[in-house]
Design an enzyme around this catalytic site. Structure first.
Site, PDB file in Angstrom:
ATOM      1  N   ASP A   9      29.215  18.711   5.267  1.00 27.11           N
ATOM      2  CA  ASP A   9      29.632  18.098   3.887  1.00 27.11           C
ATOM      3  C   ASP A   9      30.621  18.853   3.437  1.00 27.11           C
ATOM      4  OD1 ASP A   9      28.910  16.923   1.187  1.00 27.11           O
ATOM      5  OD2 ASP A   9      28.421  18.896   0.621  1.00 27.11           O
ATOM      6  N   ASP A  11      32.166  19.076  -0.409  1.00 27.55           N
ATOM      7  CA  ASP A  11      32.002  19.815  -1.719  1.00 27.55           C
ATOM      8  C   ASP A  11      30.927  20.700  -1.520  1.00 27.55           C
ATOM      9  OD1 ASP A  11      34.190  18.676  -3.811  1.00 27.55           O
ATOM     10  OD2 ASP A  11      33.141  16.990  -3.039  1.00 27.55           O
ATOM     11  N   ASP A 205      25.537  22.179   1.893  1.00 30.18           N
ATOM     12  CA  ASP A 205      24.903  22.872   0.928  1.00 30.18           C
ATOM     13  C   ASP A 205      23.962  22.454  -0.050  1.00 30.18           C
ATOM     14  OD1 ASP A 205      26.667  21.150  -0.352  1.00 30.18           O
ATOM     15  OD2 ASP A 205      26.439  22.397  -2.239  1.00 30.18           O
TER      16      ASP A 205
END
Length: 262
Positions: A9, A11, A205
């Site tokens: 990922d 961000d 995240d």
């Protein structure tokens, strides 16, 4: 582990808004130096690969365009497989419209095959109303991703999933979400990378999108604590990542075998 590949990922893992997560540059450099294939993923459909490469470059990360995969690209691939050369009414930005154009789609507000909803910073009542009426008229409803909010320097912003909920409530028609946690996006990324789920690791995240999608696609997963999910919040889910680490920097020096053959 042979032929290891990574999906990561963007961000919360590599960047926070306009700032690089410490160590992300060294992690990516190590992948490149070791010849390890990787793709940087994002559910955000606003930007083209070129836009995202420029954004990452400003933070100090050198990521080739071909190493970036977005929900817009996954959506275009999906629609091309479902109805090649079809038509769509699009609510979204250049990332989505460019991907659909490149897939051979005609963008129109006259009897389209699909209404495709993506991210934009300029949702308007007029276009949302048009989308509702087209769906009522028979257009199929597609949404690039289910995220209900997105981050900004000022705080949360309504995202595609929130607007999709409004349209769904008005029409009684549920959208088909292409982006994470739908494993469809992960499988399309694996195909683009030429990789297999058994030898690919997913780094994210967020438990509800990144880790969920990785698990559904049959990959081992790594949760980093530099974004949305914390150790405490991760415990609330009925599934677990393969490993939890503080930051992407913890993988430096271990990219070829991050689990130590465990």
């Amino acid at each position: 582990m042979s032929e290891l590949s990574y999906l990561t990922d963007m961000d919360g893992v590599l960047v926070h808004e306009d700032h690089m997560v410490p160590g992300a540059d060294r992690f990516l450099a190590e992948l490149i130096d070791n010849g390890i294939k990787f793709l940087v993923l994002t559910n955000n459909s606003i930007y083209t690969r070129r836009d995202l490469r420029a954004r990452l470059t400003r933070t100090g990360l050198d990521v080739p365009e071909e190493s970036i995969w977005t929900s817009a690209l996954a959506t275009a691939k999906f629609l091309d497989s479902q109805r090649p050369g079809g038509s769509a009414f699009v609510i979204g930005e250049a990332g989505l419209t460019t991907a659909l154009h490149d897939a051979g789609y005609v963008l129109t507000d006259r009897d389209p095959d699909y209404v495709v909803l993506g991210e934009t910073r300029t949702y308007s009542f007029t276009t949302i109303t048009k989308a509702i009426r087209l769906i009522e008229g028979g257009a199929k409803f597609i949404c690039t991703n289910p995220d209900v909010t997105g981050p900004s320097l000022e705080g949360s912003l309504p995202a595609a999933g929130a607007v999709a909920a409004l349209i769904e409530r008005a029409t009684g028609r549920s959208p088909y979400y292409v982006g994470k946690p739908n494993p469809l996006m992960m499988r399309s990324a694996l195909r683009a990378l030429g990789a297999h789920s058994e030898t690919t690791l997913m780094i994210g995240d967020r438990m509800d999108t990144d880790i969920h999608a990785g698990l559904e696609a049959g990959m081992r997963t790594i949760l980093v604590l530099t974004g949305i999910s914390s150790k405490e919040s991760a415990e609330r889910y009925p599934y677990r990542p393969t490993v939890v680490i503080d930051s992407i920097a913890d993988l430096i020096g271990r990219t070829s075998d991050p689990f130590g053959n465990a």
